[in-house]
Design an enzyme around this catalytic site. Structure first.
Site, PDB file in Angstrom:
ATOM      1  N   SER A   1     -63.511  18.551 -76.309  1.00 34.12           N
ATOM      2  CA  SER A   1     -64.865  17.971 -75.812  1.00 34.12           C
ATOM      3  C   SER A   1     -65.381  16.929 -76.791  1.00 34.12           C
ATOM      4  O   SER A   1     -66.033  15.973 -76.371  1.00 34.12           O
ATOM      5  CB  SER A   1     -65.776  19.093 -75.912  1.00 34.12           C
ATOM      6  OG  SER A   1     -65.902  19.738 -76.928  1.00 34.12           O
ATOM      7  N   SER A   2     -64.868  16.895 -77.949  1.00 34.59           N
ATOM      8  CA  SER A   2     -65.377  15.942 -78.812  1.00 34.59           C
ATOM      9  C   SER A   2     -64.867  14.489 -78.676  1.00 34.59           C
ATOM     10  O   SER A   2     -65.520  13.421 -78.789  1.00 34.59           O
ATOM     11  CB  SER A   2     -65.036  16.080 -80.418  1.00 34.59           C
ATOM     12  OG  SER A   2     -63.599  16.123 -80.466  1.00 34.59           O
ATOM     13  N   TYR A   3     -63.986  14.539 -77.660  1.00 33.05           N
ATOM     14  CA  TYR A   3     -63.348  13.191 -77.337  1.00 33.05           C
ATOM     15  C   TYR A   3     -64.078  12.742 -76.017  1.00 33.05           C
ATOM     16  O   TYR A   3     -64.558  11.665 -75.949  1.00 33.05           O
ATOM     17  CB  TYR A   3     -61.973  13.402 -76.888  1.00 33.05           C
ATOM     18  CG  TYR A   3     -61.156  13.521 -78.275  1.00 33.05           C
ATOM     19  CD1 TYR A   3     -61.025  13.001 -79.304  1.00 33.05           C
ATOM     20  CD2 TYR A   3     -60.479  14.935 -77.962  1.00 33.05           C
ATOM     21  CE1 TYR A   3     -60.184  13.243 -80.333  1.00 33.05           C
ATOM     22  CE2 TYR A   3     -59.693  15.227 -79.299  1.00 33.05           C
ATOM     23  CZ  TYR A   3     -59.424  14.329 -80.249  1.00 33.05           C
ATOM     24  OH  TYR A   3     -58.721  14.818 -81.503  1.00 33.05           O
ATOM     25  N   ARG A   4     -64.423  13.523 -75.285  1.00 31.36           N
ATOM     26  CA  ARG A   4     -64.806  13.306 -74.072  1.00 31.36           C
ATOM     27  C   ARG A   4     -66.391  12.899 -74.240  1.00 31.36           C
ATOM     28  O   ARG A   4     -67.061  11.999 -73.740  1.00 31.36           O
ATOM     29  CB  ARG A   4     -64.666  14.172 -73.046  1.00 31.36           C
ATOM     30  CG  ARG A   4     -65.048  13.868 -71.492  1.00 31.36           C
ATOM     31  CD  ARG A   4     -64.225  14.631 -70.480  1.00 31.36           C
ATOM     32  NE  ARG A   4     -63.990  15.803 -70.988  1.00 31.36           N
ATOM     33  CZ  ARG A   4     -64.435  17.029 -70.278  1.00 31.36           C
ATOM     34  NH1 ARG A   4     -65.215  16.596 -68.977  1.00 31.36           N
ATOM     35  NH2 ARG A   4     -64.161  18.198 -70.402  1.00 31.36           N
ATOM     36  N   ILE A   5     -67.051  13.630 -74.674  1.00 27.07           N
ATOM     37  CA  ILE A   5     -68.537  13.891 -74.977  1.00 27.07           C
ATOM     38  C   ILE A   5     -68.849  13.218 -76.061  1.00 27.07           C
ATOM     39  O   ILE A   5     -68.325  13.299 -77.181  1.00 27.07           O
ATOM     40  CB  ILE A   5     -69.147  15.267 -75.092  1.00 27.07           C
ATOM     41  CG1 ILE A   5     -68.633  15.954 -73.814  1.00 27.07           C
ATOM     42  CG2 ILE A   5     -70.627  15.144 -75.064  1.00 27.07           C
ATOM     43  CD1 ILE A   5     -68.493  17.368 -73.765  1.00 27.07           C
TER      44      ILE A   5
END
Lengths: 704, 598
Positions: free
Chosen positions: B13-17
């Site tokens: 999620s840290s990449y996407r968000i």
């Protein structure tokens, strides 16, 4: 089915005709030999991957040579025991693939049968085989002497051997007795018409054997039927022996019923995992994986395993919590239990809120009729009231208790409760979605009727002429395609190493798609849908970055654009540089690097070395974030060195790209190879591009 | 598979968000908020604190990286970063919630809490404009990137400035500024005598619905804690699609849909490794190297293998992936089936939820809505083949229509869309050998019905907390806050045995009399029972068992013949000269019933 899954061992002889008539076929048809070989291959394949302990032998007849224990004075000629009774393995598969060819002789199939019987009897001695089978694959196109038929039948009977024939043609309807309704096309190749005299008399004998009860009609499968192959193609269904879970269903403290639970439906997984081996030696022992721990500081100080304790996150706090304390303080319970909390309406338990990945069926305990009656009363009462029992379920003391529903299930020949796990409050996410009852979205009547006719055309359950319901597509009858494909590829690799993996088998592909009937039927309604519902793809605003963007296209092209960026960067740098930077740190190495170069406090070369070292360190993490970080480092390196030297120091430059290349490979074929990293700026194809552009850069830098 | 997907999306999620979610509670601290409800009902302030606490707790458990702030307005005292605003009290700055903060909130609850609030903050003048301005500063002071910004106003005053139009205007302007920077402002209006009139002032302050179709402002103020909690929770959880896919109805007819996990098994979080000396987290690095040479191995120097039938089969790493690939990710419509074809026991994974993605393919929502409507009307489900992500093997799934439901307060109970029920393959079924027993008689069934109706309750899916997780967090809480012992948890999935017993009363014994013979003890182990029978000695003949005609007749009437054992039944048949079709129990019973039943 002859080879049903039994826990007891069975011994089976595959007896295949390889004589010359087997290679005869009408133009455009596959010769019976090829079909028979396929059947054998598929069957052995299944046995190998199922890893059963069942033993198997292979006898060929019609071979040019003769090799069997009964061979004596012109008796039992042209029959070869290719493989004695043993557990089938890949070697056998390879042999079937490469060593079994059509040959030029003919042999008496009854003789071959005798050889098989003899083999079974001698080779099963002292073994615990409870099922003895012979499977005969022949076109019956040889003269067989019926003289000893009765003796043979008597012997089969006494030895308890069952027999199955695979014939490349079908028996005629009236003769077959139980003809399948949908096999009526008489023009089909391989039908009983046009049989030779030998075949006809052979059939007589087969029928004779059948009448003796060794062969049930249902075991007749003609290899010319593609579905026969298909049946065999399905690798043995993964079977597990159901484990009994005895327990007591309790209602309050005074009422309990002895029950036993069995998993009835659960997501089956492949038993074996992939192991990692060295590419050259293909040995597992040559590869070792090691995990080290380090502090998150600039030096990445390594920490010994003994110096590590465990903790948990509590919001912003990390709470050290030792294993011992945790075990002492954790939730404990009394173990195995199936206790009723209360009863609720079935309609209150929604299908989409089923949790877990299994359905457990609860029966009354074995050999306890009273429990049977008591449970039956509960099941029937629930059924009549359309209710369920909400229960606390704990498998044992070590596992976490669940809340779930026990549904009544009354079948023609048994009754049970079906247990499904239900969600805990913590599992649920209450999302609200915009209503679809919106003027802009409301479909018109014309649109709705288009959907109506689409549904009509695509109904999978229809009534046939006789008013009987027919379901065209039952997923629960389809073998898991992942397993099928997995075994197909393993088989291929084992038998034909060094060749690329085969395409998916057509029958498998077909089972995963719309039935042909539906495809035809929905054609027009689909066209109508297309006309009625305009769909336009919205162009994605955020396009994935290309490698060019990631790396910064070589020099000129993007310079104009970069100028502005750089100006901003400088401004930020001035800001940041207030703090003293003495070496290239790990937090923002690119920034430190730029600052150091700007400060001119250290020799250019040394700063470069520091950066190189940092990049090396970053890349050892094998993480996209660090990867991106190192790219910015290299960008900084290029940009600064061009400013200072107009030419980057060649050695370092090469080194960096080399590191990157190595690790690009690691990253994208390594840890993240299983899935696409969604939202990451780099996908696999991009990784390829990265790879390529790194390569090109290498070449270019070499030239300059 | 779904758990896998979830893990995956969380992991990455840290990449996407690209930022953190943030939530500011702006709470009215005026005197009106502290007025207790009738019959000792908690005050609005108290209720708000409970809700704030539960949000803090849920953030700690499910999304600790989100930022939360608590700001009071209408206070006497002031406390804010630059102390530039009067009557605004920043109780918690925008930050990740932790144990200390939960404790802080606790101290504001109840009678004592009200007292503490009065002492520390007091109630004073109100300027919502200043309060909003202060909140805007909180947001801008944050150096982290924020992806989702929300501000919730809790108040029971529909005219906070008592008609002061200058202050009203100021507040509206500030609210406008906030909204411009992407902050969504919600109103959680609470009960006040005479009703809360949103149109007086607040309608201009709060954000308009996210799009035209979204449910607008809830008109009714919250009266109950439950309602408030529900309302806050619905807004507080930001929904994110696990995957965005095409639902292909046929070639060239692709509807964009998002897949959402609405129920995911919550697990105890995994432990974090810490360095003993400093309690700081350590990072792990995994390396693969050659045992002999000790050099690191590149992916090209590694292959994958499996062993079958004594043979090791070797594949390249990309081949291992290739095997799993059947098609590109997406849903392919196979056809439709009537709902009754969806079997209850065809369950292998929790379901997921499908909703159109209009911003990917325009027109999706309309087609989706039409499909939903028709499926629901005709009581059919859509059978689809589903490939959830790249290199995932296909699964079949039933798309079950679900239409929207709202409660009296116009809050959504169930959203409109399809529930995706994953279906088992042939391999997923196990062959069982069910035991066969005689069915219970209607008398026995009816007695059980009485028991069932005594223990009826209304099932709600969110009624049961997971005791394992609750205990875990209580333990952490106790450790984090240096408490002597963790707070006790209530195990909600423990049967309330005493209550059940007293409700059932004599019914239990009545039922047992109908189904169990005397001296039957279901608690005893069957093995032990057999042992005693054996120890009696096989040679010793069992005493002849007989039943009188009257006893038999009672059994026949009650349908309880099955309680008798086979020898007894046989004896009875002999006694009455009844001929039986066989010696199976059911046959004996049938014969006896035929003879004595009339």
């Amino acid at each position: 089915y002859l080879w049903s899954d039994q826990s007891l061992l069975s011994a089976l002889v595959l007896c295949m005709d390889v004589g010359f008539s087997m290679s005869n076929s009408a133009p455009g048809e596959e010769p019976p030999f090829e079909l028979a070989k396929k059947v054998i291959q598929k069957f052995v394949q299944r046995q190998v991957f199922a890893e059963t302990k069942d033993e198997l032998a292979l006898v060929l007849f019609g071979t040019d040579a003769t090799n069997n224990p009964l061979d004596q004075d012109d008796q039992y000629q042209n029959i070869t025991v290719h493989r004695h009774l043993m557990i089938p393995d890949f070697e056998l598969l390879v042999e079937i693939e490469n060593q079994i060819h059509p040959e030029n002789q003919q042999a008496d199939w009854l003789d071959a049968l005798v050889v098989c019987m003899d083999l079974l009897q001698t080779e099963t001695q002292g073994k615990k085989c409870n099922r003895l089978n012979i499977v005969l694959l022949t076109d019956l196109n040889t003269q067989a002497s019926p003289d000893n038929l009765d003796v043979i039948i008597e012997n089969l009977k006494q030895a308890g051997i069952t027999l199955q024939f695979f014939l490349p043609f079908r028996l005629e309807e009236d003769e077959e007795g139980e003809g399948d309704a949908d096999r009526r096309d008489s023009g089909h190749p391989g039908t009983g018409k046009g049989l030779s005299r030998e075949q006809k008399s052979g059939l007589e004998m087969v029928r004779h054997v059948m009448l003796e009860g060794f062969l049930s009609l249902s075991t007749y499968v003609s290899v010319s039927e593609s579905d026969a192959i298909e049946q065999l193609c399905m690798f043995k269904r993964i079977e597990r022996r159901p484990m009994a879970w005895p327990c007591q269903l309790t209602i309050g403290s005074a009422l309990s019923i002895r029950i036993v639970g069995y998993k009835a439906v659960t997501e089956e997984k492949l038993k074996k995992m992939w192991i990692t081996v060295d590419a050259q030696t293909t040995k597992r022992d040559d590869v070792k994986r090691e995990t080290v721990y380090c502090l998150d500081d600039d030096n990445e100080t390594e920490v010994q395993k003994d110096d590590i304790i465990q903790g948990f996150r509590y919001g912003s706090d990390i709470v050290p919590f030792s294993k011992v304390d945790q075990d002492q303080m954790k939730y404990k319970h009394d173990g195995k239990c199936f206790a009723v909390l209360g009863f609720a309406k079935q309609s209150m338990v929604q299908r989409h809120q089923f949790m877990g990945n299994q359905v457990v069926k609860m029966f009354a305990a074995k050999d306890d009729e009273h429990a049977g009656v008591a449970l039956s009363a509960l099941i029937r009462a629930l059924d009549e009231l359309q209710m369920v029992a909400i229960v606390r379920y704990a498998y044992d003391r070590r596992s976490n208790p669940q809340v779930g529903a026990a549904f009544p299930c009354i079948k023609q020949d048994y009754e049970c409760l079906m247990y499904v796990q239900l969600p805990f409050m913590e599992d649920l996410r209450h999302f609200t979605f915009p209503s679809l009852e919106n003027k802009k979205l409301t479909p018109s009547d014309a649109q709705l009727s288009a959907v109506d006719s689409l549904i009509d055309s695509m109904m999978l359950v229809n009534k046939d002429e006789n008013g009987e319901q027919k379901d065209l597509f039952k997923p629960h009858n389809i073998p898991n395609p992942a397993f099928q494909r997995h075994f197909q590829c393993l088989h291929h690799r084992a038998v034909s190493p060094g060749t690329p993996l085969p395409a998916m088998e057509p029958w498998l592909q077909a089972t995963l798609d719309r039935p042909e009937v539906i495809r035809e039927r929905c054609r027009a309604p689909l066209e109508e849908m297309k006309r009625k519902f305009p769909l336009t793809e919205v162009e994605k605003k955020k396009k994935l970055k290309t490698s060019a963007q990631i790396f910064g296209k070589d020099a000129e092209e993007s310079d104009a654009k970069n100028e502005k960026d750089e100006a901003e960067e400088d401004y930020n740098l001035a800001d940041i540089a207030e703090g003293s930077v003495t070496s290239v740190g790990s937090v923002d190495p690119a920034r430190d690097f730029r600052t150091l170069i700007k400060q001119k406090s250290l020799p250019f070369r040394e700063v470069c070395q520091q950066l190189t070292h940092r990049i090396e360190q970053l890349l050892s993490n094998k993480d996209t974030l660090y990867y991106m970080k190192s790219i910015t480092c290299i960008q900084a390196f290029r940009e600064q060195s061009v400013k200072v030297n107009k030419h980057p120091p060649f050695g370092e430059y090469m080194m960096m790209w080399w590191f990157l290349l190595r690790h690009a490979v690691w990253l994208f074929y390594g840890d993240y190879d299983k899935d696409e990293v969604e939202g990451s700026t780099i996908s696999k194809t991009e990784a390829n591009q990265v790879y390529r552009s790194v390569y090109v850069s290498l070449i270019n830098s070499k030239r300059s | 598979m779904i758990t896998l997907i979830m893990d995956f999306s969380i992991k990455h999620s840290s990449y996407r968000i690209t930022g953190r979610d943030s939530l500011v509670f702006l709470v009215d601290a005026s005197k009106e908020m502290f007025i207790k409800g009738e019959d000792g009902q908690p005050s609005n302030f108290d209720m708000t604190m409970q809700v704030v606490r539960s949000v803090y707790m849920s953030k700690i458990i499910s999304s600790h990286r989100d930022l939360v702030a608590l700001v009071f307005y209408g206070t006497e005292q002031s406390k804010n970063p630059r102390n530039s605003f009067k009557h605004v009290y920043v109780y918690h700055d925008l930050d990740e919630p932790g144990a200390k903060r939960v404790q802080d909130i606790d101290s504001l609850r109840g009678e004592k809490g009200a007292q503490l609030a009065a002492e520390t903050m007091g109630s004073g003048e109100t300027s919502l404009g200043d309060a909003l301005w202060c909140c805007a500063n909180l947001y801008s002071d944050i150096k982290l990137r924020l992806s989702h910004k929300r501000l919730m106003i809790f108040t029971c005053r529909d005219e906070p400035h008592g008609g002061d139009s200058v202050k009203d205007r100021q507040a509206r302007t500030k609210a406008g500024d906030l909204k411009e920077t992407g902050v969504v402002i919600d109103l959680m209006h609470l009960m006040k005598p005479g009703g809360f009139n949103v149109s007086l002032f607040f309608c201009d302050v709060i954000s308009p619905p996210e799009d035209e179709s979204e449910l607008g402002l809830q008109e009714e103020p919250c009266e109950k804690l439950d309602d408030l909690q529900k309302r806050v929770r619905a807004k507080e959880q930001k929904k994110r699609a696990m995957a965005r896919l095409n639902l292909c109805l046929g070639e060239g007819l692709n509807v964009a849909v998002g897949i959402y996990a609405t129920a995911v098994t919550a697990r105890k979080p995994s432990a974090i490794k810490l360095y003993r000396e400093t309690n700081e987290p350590v990072r792990s690095k995994t390396r693969t190297f050659h045992t002999q040479t000790g050099s690191l191995l590149l992916p090209s120097e590694i292959k994958k293998a499996q062993v079958y039938g004594k043979k090791q089969i070797v594949m390249e790493r990309d081949e291992v992936d290739a095997i799993k690939k059947f098609d590109d990710p997406g849903l392919l419509l196979i056809g439709f089936k009537p709902m009754e074809k969806l079997k209850l026991h065809h369950h292998i994974q929790p379901a997921v939820f499908l909703y159109p993605e209009e911003d990917q393919v325009k027109g999706s929502a309309c087609l989706f809505s039409a499909l939903l409507k028709k499926c629901s009307e005709r009581n059919v489900f859509a059978l689809c083949r589903c490939i959830a992500r790249r290199n995932y093997p296909p699964r079949f799934a039933a798309l079950v229509p679900q239409h929207e439901e709202v409660d009296e307060g116009n809050a959504q109970i169930t959203p409109p869309g399809f529930n995706v029920i994953y279906l088992p393959y042939a391999d997923d079924f196990r062959t069982l050998d069910p035991p066969h027993y005689p069915a219970a008689s209607q008398v026995q069934v009816d007695k059980m019905k009485e028991i069932i109706s005594k223990l009826r309750f209304k099932y709600r899916s969110d009624a049961f907390e997971n005791p394992v997780i609750q205990q875990h967090y209580r333990n952490l809480e106790a450790l984090a806050l240096d408490m002597m012992a963790p707070e006790d948890i209530e195990d909600l999935i423990m049967p309330k045995v005493e209550q059940i017993d007293s409700r059932l009363g004599p019914l239990v014994d009545e039922f047992k009399d109908l189904v169990y013979p005397e001296n039957y003890n279901p608690e005893s182990k069957p093995a032990a029972k057999r042992k005693t029978a054996d120890s009696g000695g096989g040679a010793e003949k069992k005493p002849k068992v007989e039943v009188t005609e009257d006893e038999l007749k009672v059994h026949v009437q009650n349908g309880t013949l099955a309680k008798l054992t086979v020898p007894v039944l046989k004896e009875a048949c002999k006694q009455f000269g009844v001929r039986t079709a066989g010696t199976k129990k059911q046959e004996l019973i049938d014969a006896l019933v035929a003879r004595l039943g009339s």
